[in-house]
Design a protein around this motif. Structure first.
Motif, PDB file in Angstrom:
ATOM      1  N   TYR A 254       0.768  -1.322   0.046  1.00  0.00           N
ATOM      2  CA  TYR A 254      -0.134   0.046  -0.170  1.00  0.00           C
ATOM      3  C   TYR A 254       1.130   1.394   0.270  1.00  0.00           C
ATOM      4  CZ  TYR A 254      -3.148   3.535   1.760  1.00  0.00           C
ATOM      5  OH  TYR A 254      -3.877   4.706   1.957  1.00  0.00           O
ATOM      6  N   LEU A 255       2.132   1.396   0.782  1.00  0.00           N
ATOM      7  CA  LEU A 255       2.665   2.332   0.830  1.00  0.00           C
ATOM      8  C   LEU A 255       4.241   3.187  -0.361  1.00  0.00           C
ATOM      9  CD1 LEU A 255       3.532   2.060   4.442  1.00  0.00           C
ATOM     10  CD2 LEU A 255       2.111   3.454   3.668  1.00  0.00           C
ATOM     11  N   THR A 256       4.297   2.156  -0.942  1.00  0.00           N
ATOM     12  CA  THR A 256       4.592   2.263  -2.292  1.00  0.00           C
ATOM     13  C   THR A 256       4.470   1.907  -3.750  1.00  0.00           C
ATOM     14  OG1 THR A 256       5.286  -0.375  -2.390  1.00  0.00           O
ATOM     15  CG2 THR A 256       7.185   0.983  -1.318  1.00  0.00           C
ATOM     16  N   VAL A 261       6.050   5.972  -0.177  1.00  0.00           N
ATOM     17  CA  VAL A 261       7.558   5.595   0.708  1.00  0.00           C
ATOM     18  C   VAL A 261       8.223   4.990  -0.866  1.00  0.00           C
ATOM     19  CG1 VAL A 261       8.305   4.920   2.547  1.00  0.00           C
ATOM     20  CG2 VAL A 261       6.056   5.633   3.345  1.00  0.00           C
ATOM     21  N   THR A 269      11.251   1.665   8.400  1.00  0.00           N
ATOM     22  CA  THR A 269       9.627   0.830   8.988  1.00  0.00           C
ATOM     23  C   THR A 269      10.436  -0.044   9.653  1.00  0.00           C
ATOM     24  OG1 THR A 269       8.307   0.427   7.431  1.00  0.00           O
ATOM     25  CG2 THR A 269       8.256   2.169   7.628  1.00  0.00           C
ATOM     26  N   VAL A 311      -1.212   4.348   8.888  1.00  0.00           N
ATOM     27  CA  VAL A 311      -1.192   3.928   7.881  1.00  0.00           C
ATOM     28  C   VAL A 311      -1.955   4.504   6.292  1.00  0.00           C
ATOM     29  CG1 VAL A 311      -0.440   1.623   6.259  1.00  0.00           C
ATOM     30  CG2 VAL A 311       0.184   1.864   8.433  1.00  0.00           C
ATOM     31  N   ALA A 314      -0.637   7.821   5.448  1.00  0.00           N
ATOM     32  CA  ALA A 314       0.614   8.243   4.850  1.00  0.00           C
ATOM     33  C   ALA A 314       0.495   7.177   3.274  1.00  0.00           C
ATOM     34  CB  ALA A 314       1.801   6.878   6.056  1.00  0.00           C
ATOM     35  N   GLY A 315      -0.371   6.786   2.764  1.00  0.00           N
ATOM     36  CA  GLY A 315      -0.531   6.451   1.559  1.00  0.00           C
ATOM     37  C   GLY A 315      -0.866   7.816   0.805  1.00  0.00           C
ATOM     38  N   ALA A 322       4.909  11.569   4.466  1.00  0.00           N
ATOM     39  CA  ALA A 322       4.772   9.627   4.420  1.00  0.00           C
ATOM     40  C   ALA A 322       5.012   9.190   5.524  1.00  0.00           C
ATOM     41  CB  ALA A 322       4.270   9.775   2.902  1.00  0.00           C
ATOM     42  N   THR A 323       6.545   8.796   5.182  1.00  0.00           N
ATOM     43  CA  THR A 323       7.350   8.213   5.834  1.00  0.00           C
ATOM     44  C   THR A 323       7.749   7.578   7.681  1.00  0.00           C
ATOM     45  OG1 THR A 323       8.819   8.562   4.207  1.00  0.00           O
ATOM     46  CG2 THR A 323       9.917   7.550   6.206  1.00  0.00           C
ATOM     47  N   ALA A 326       4.501   7.110   8.763  1.00  0.00           N
ATOM     48  CA  ALA A 326       4.310   5.497   8.308  1.00  0.00           C
ATOM     49  C   ALA A 326       4.581   4.706  10.199  1.00  0.00           C
ATOM     50  CB  ALA A 326       4.652   4.980   6.918  1.00  0.00           C
TER      51      ALA A 326
END
Length: 467
Positions: A254-256, A261, A269, A311, A314-315, A322-323, A326
């Motif tokens: 999800y984050l990438t 992130v 993380t 999270v 952050a996404g 964001a980092t 997260a």
């Protein structure tokens, strides 16, 4: 008031300390190879892309069914024999990976290792559950969690250094790591075989001699027929799904996916997860024994709800914002993870009857494994939808449900299981202490404050030291 971890460890019986020490070596060996199987089979051995996937699937499937078998065996045989056999099978399985140059060898190693590793957690928890008091039992589960994370993390670092810069070819370095992991299992098996009888004699008789013969055979249906245990196992599966199951699948995916992130932030993380999990146990492991277990479960659900909300935010951000967001979410995930799994493990063992303890711990392993496997499957199915939004929203809802279950358990759990009383445990466990733990007065002498002993969990026999 600060808590000295060494002082806490000194409270343990020699047997509990020995199990912790042996498992520390074992965890280090597991860390040596933890992240490498896919890379090793696919890139180093040059096997077809389907082989690493099939190997991991076979290993996971075998572990689920093997865990159930080991639980049944543990309820029938002495733990000394079972733990030695389990360690030898796991050691042989991981050692076979060193020679995995073809699909049949890799899949054979997966079957053997899956069968062995499925019993390791079961037998170790069984041994911890044989502690003399509820306090030691709870602290042992917490200490084991901290030791496992710390030594596994150290093993990962050492394994990475060896794989990247050791002597010899790439294949030889990876093979050496798998053989080293196998040796730690074999050393653990030998240590348990040699030490357990001596430690049990030093600690005192583990249980009345007639205890084993009094056990009548039971099955998993009878275990799951106990509603509280069944609900706890289902809740544990959900806990594993939203934490272990998503940490290496849904969360990074999800984050990438939208570039929120990058790789460096993602590595940060994971570092937060390991460090916070260990520190939480070191700083709070002893204090948490004085908190109701239902409260810990409800609090964990609330922490995880906030974590996945962070999270989610952050996404939708980029760069440092964001980092940092997260990492804050992973910090809350790690705190809840470090608190709830040892607590539920202790609760399940307090609710279990002695004759079903092996099966209960096997079901505990299956629940964690099921959540860990279901997590990536859920992530794979939902991440492509709306940028992963349905996945994260679903996880927030599941975490909120865990909080509600913990709140509901407050009125369901027996008082002695929800908040074990260390002063009364020795008598309940069949090891009466001639002096009262709180006042130092001889047993039965009047004290200033009358204390009512909470009853044993309904439908369970007194917990005795493991034979």
């Amino acid at each position: 008031m600060s808590v000295n971890p060494l002082a806490v460890v000194r409270e343990f019986t020699p047997r509990t300390r020995a199990v912790l020490a042996v498992n520390a070596v074992n965890s280090f060996g597991g860390g040596l190879v933890l992240p490498f199987l896919w890379i090793y089979l696919g890139e180093i051995r040059g096997l077809a892309a389907w082989i690493p996937a099939a190997t991991l699937a076979v290993q996971a499937g075998t572990a689920v069914f093997g865990g159930l078998a080991w639980g049944a065996v543990l309820d029938r045989l002495a733990p000394r024999s079972v733990v030695t056999l389990v360690m030898c099978v796991a050691g042989a399985g991981t050692g076979l990976y060193a020679f995995a140059t073809s699909a049949p060898t890799a899949l054979t190693a997966a079957v053997v290792y899956g069968l062995g590793i499925s019993g390791v957690g079961t037998v170790l928890r069984f041994l911890y559950a044989g502690a003399a008091t509820a306090r030691e039992r709870g602290l042992a589960f917490s200490a084991d969690y901290a030791v496992f994370n710390a030594m596994t993390g150290l093993g990962v670092l050492v394994g990475g250094l060896v794989a990247a810069s050791g002597t010899g070819s790439d294949a030889a370095r990876f093979a050496a790591l798998y053989l080293a992991d196998g040796c730690t299992f074999l050393a653990a098996g030998a240590a348990f075989f040699l030490l357990l009888p001596r430690l049990d004699r030093a600690t005192g008789p583990a249980a009345p001699a007639e205890a084993d013969t009094a056990r009548r055979p039971v099955g998993y249906r009878e275990v799951l027929g106990q509603r509280t245990i069944a609900v706890l196992l289902a809740t544990l599966t959900l806990c594993s799904l939203v934490s272990y199951g998503q940490l290496r699948s849904g969360l990074p995916g999800y984050l990438t996916a939208g570039g929120a992130v990058g790789p460096e932030g993602l590595s940060g993380t994971f570092a937060v997860n390991i460090v916070v999990a260990v520190l939480t146990q070191v700083l709070l492991g002893e204090r948490i024994q004085r908190v109701r277990r239902s409260t810990v479960l409800a609090t964990t659900g609330a922490l995880w709800t906030a974590a996945w909300a962070l999270v989610l935010v952050a996404g939708r951000q980029h760069g440092a914002t964001a980092t940092v967001t997260a990492m804050a979410g992973v910090l809350l995930l790690s705190v809840g993870e470090a608190l709830v799994f040892p607590v539920i493990t202790g609760l399940l063992n307090d609710l279990a009857e002695e004759r079903t303890r092996g099966r209960v711990n096997a079901m505990l392993s299956v629940a964690v494994s099921t959540g860990s496997v279901a997590g990536p499957l859920l992530a794979g199915a939902t991440l492509p939808l709306a940028g992963g939004l349905p996945l994260v929203v679903s996880l927030i809802a599941v975490c909120a449900a865990v909080a509600l279950v913990g709140t509901a358990f407050r009125g369901v759990l027996p008082a002695a299981a929800d908040l074990p009383d260390p002063a009364d445990t020795a008598a309940r466990d069949g090891n009466p202490d001639p002096r009262d733990a709180r006042t130092g007065a001889p047993e039965g002498a009047p004290t200033a404050d009358a204390v009512v002993t909470a009853p044993s969990p309904k439908g369970s026999a007194p917990v005795t030291t493991a034979p």
